[in-house]
Write an enzyme that holds these catalytic residues in place. Structure first.
Site, PDB file in Angstrom:
ATOM      1  N   HIS A 138      35.112 -17.842  76.394  1.00  0.00           N
ATOM      2  CA  HIS A 138      34.876 -16.758  77.350  1.00  0.00           C
ATOM      3  C   HIS A 138      35.928 -16.833  78.443  1.00  0.00           C
ATOM      4  O   HIS A 138      36.355 -17.925  78.822  1.00  0.00           O
ATOM      5  CB  HIS A 138      33.479 -16.890  77.977  1.00  0.00           C
ATOM      6  CG  HIS A 138      32.997 -15.637  78.605  1.00  0.00           C
ATOM      7  ND1 HIS A 138      33.347 -15.280  79.882  1.00  0.00           N
ATOM      8  CD2 HIS A 138      32.234 -14.631  78.136  1.00  0.00           C
ATOM      9  CE1 HIS A 138      32.783 -14.109  80.170  1.00  0.00           C
ATOM     10  NE2 HIS A 138      32.109 -13.699  79.130  1.00  0.00           N
ATOM     11  N   ASP A 160      27.517 -13.427  72.351  1.00  0.00           N
ATOM     12  CA  ASP A 160      27.582 -12.786  71.030  1.00  0.00           C
ATOM     13  C   ASP A 160      27.267 -13.721  69.881  1.00  0.00           C
ATOM     14  O   ASP A 160      27.119 -13.277  68.740  1.00  0.00           O
ATOM     15  CB  ASP A 160      28.988 -12.185  70.832  1.00  0.00           C
ATOM     16  CG  ASP A 160      29.218 -11.051  71.794  1.00  0.00           C
ATOM     17  OD1 ASP A 160      30.101 -11.181  72.660  1.00  0.00           O
ATOM     18  OD2 ASP A 160      28.485 -10.068  71.716  1.00  0.00           O
TER      19      ASP A 160
END
Ligand code: SDX
Length: 439
Positions: free
Chosen positions: A317, A374
């Site tokens: 991320h 996700d």
């Protein structure tokens, strides 16, 4: 310049910038926030030092002031208007979170009732939109359909496109949040050739979405409270996330004065990318490609080999260099949903094994790569019966309230003006045109 070299007159809440090529210097005012890193205000740098700052991907750049969402990537903290995401996911509901993001406070009971009533008055889409829908091929990706339908809303709802009218901004906000579930369900039903299902205002926002997506006229609709709660959590967890790529797209589009429907369509387009909201779909494809646990080491070797250009989707991320707090909630929700449905999904077991191996692997540890939002969402959505191509559509349904909240904040921010970044030009110096017979 070290601390003791600063002149006595240098204000302490500033940063001294010196151009060593010319000796010219300037003070950059330091602006503190409530929590998190302060900012150095660089707005006068070009006018003072005749140079641009350089930050591809804006990894060290704050584009705005905001009161909506706070992320501490090192601690794995995510707050909506100050409330921890874990508490909201466990104790709140999606419409209440929409109210919080839009208005800054949790609603009282009367406020919550009135807010819900507004949505029930706008959950249907204009009947003419069905003809627009029928222009798509049945096998069109539902994100393409959603992007088209949302952009087309500006052709149907002319009385909520004037961004300078707060009443129209409010109406556009309600219409978008109320209609996105209907449009998402319509895109799904159209792709599988089933009749479109109208909204049922007696159901909650999330139950209504599931009913529009999965019910058929031939049988009564029976919701499942465990699945509804899991969907509620997924929507809450995806509602907003500071200045991510799609939110920054919405803000930049909105900064030119574009109407709200066009801005949200731009956000949907940006979210579609596999590096962003498209990652949940990519995780399922990756798990399918790995196949089973014995192939994990070979796959991870490919990921570590730069020439393979392979990534561990659902990991890493831009901001979180610790666990994404949303992934932690979703991991538990995935186990609950699969248990409720009595599904022994080999992909979940594969995902958990992949996570455990990756978390012990120096490559991922050194780069602070952890599961993100996700990594598990796709497992839940697949178990609930959504086709993989709908995963990012669901992300867009949830994120619409975040995009709208950020768009409104941008318009109401007196410091905001049309976004217009500059560049470092490395192309050809000026040269004269050469006729083709002389080239
Ligand atoms: C979302 O911004 C947001 O808030 C987004 C989001 C939201 O709610 O809006 O949180 C939603 O988009 C979540 C992220 C979903 N994307 C994926 O899961 C795709 C896989 N992840 C990556 O592609 C990547 O991690 C990003 C795009 C998410 C972040 O990229 P960064 O911060 O630019 O990381 P980087 O490219 O600078 O990586 C640093 C290093 C590099 O290796 P080195 O060059 O240092 O050797 O880590 C490596 C990268 O190659 N790396 C990965 C990796 N992610 C980064 N290596 C393998 N697999 C990965 N997933």
């Amino acid at each position: 310049m070290t601390q003791d070299q600063t002149t006595a007159t240098t204000p302490r809440n500033s940063l001294t910038l010196i151009d060593n090529r010319t000796g010219r210097s300037m003070e950059l005012p330091i602006k503190p926030g409530t929590i998190g890193p302060v900012v150095a205000d660089i707005r006068k740098v070009y006018g003072t030092l005749d140079l641009f700052t350089y930050d591809p991907g804006f990894t060290s750049t704050a584009s705005c002031e905001s009161r909506i969402t706070y992320i501490d990537g090192d601690k794995g903290v995510l707050l909506y208007r100050g409330y921890p995401i874990e508490q909201l996911a466990e104790q709140s509901n999606f419409l209440e979170v929409c109210y919080l993001l839009l208005k800054g406070e949790l609603p009282s009971l009367p406020q919550a009732k009135d807010f819900r009533k507004q949505f029930t008055q706008h959950s249907m889409i204009h009947e003419q939109m069905q003809f627009f829908l029928r222009g798509f091929r049945r096998d069109a990706h539902p994100m393409a359909v959603l992007c088209g339908l949302v952009g087309a809303m500006s052709a149907f709802y002319h009385d909520s496109t004037d961004i300078n009218d707060p009443v129209q901004r409010e109406l556009a906000s309600i219409r978008l949040i109320a209609k996105l579930p209907t449009l998402a369900a319509v895109a799904h039903k159209y792709s599988i050739g089933q009749p479109l299902v109208y909204p049922n205002n007696r159901l909650s926002y999330v139950e209504n979405f599931l009913a529009m997506t999965f019910s058929v006229p031939t049988e009564p609709w029976e919701g499942n409270p465990v699945l509804t709660r899991a969907m509620e959590k997924i929507f809450i967890l995806h509602a907003d996330h500071e200045q991510n790529a799609s939110t920054s797209t919405v803000r930049l589009a909105g900064s030119s004065g574009a109407n709200p429907f066009a801005c949200i369509a731009a956000g949907i387009a940006s979210l579609w990318g596999p590096a962003h909201g498209g990652a949940n779909e990519a995780v399922l494809a990756m798990l399918g490609q790995i196949g089973n646990k014995k192939n994990i080491p070979d796959f991870l070797d490919k990921v570590k080999n730069k020439n393979e250009h392979a990534r561990l989707m659902g990991f890493g991320h831009r901001v979180y260099k610790n666990f994404d707090p949303r992934a932690t909630v979703l991991r538990q929700a995935a186990e609950e949903v699969l248990k409720e449905l009595g599904i022994n999904d080999p992909l979940l077991e594969l995902a958990m094994e992949l996570e455990q191996i990756a978390l012990r692997d120096p490559y991922f540890i050194e780069r602070k790569l952890y599961p993100n939002v996700d990594f598990y969402s796709g497992i839940i959505l697949r178990a609930m019966g959504f086709p993989v191509s709908m995963f990012t559509v669901l992300f867009a349904v949830a994120r619409t309230v975040g995009w709208i909240s950020q768009w409104r904040e941008m318009i109401e921010d007196s410091e905001q003006k049309i976004g217009r970044p500059r560049q470092l030009y490395v192309g050809s110096p000026q040269r004269d045109f050469v006729a083709i017979n002389q080239r």
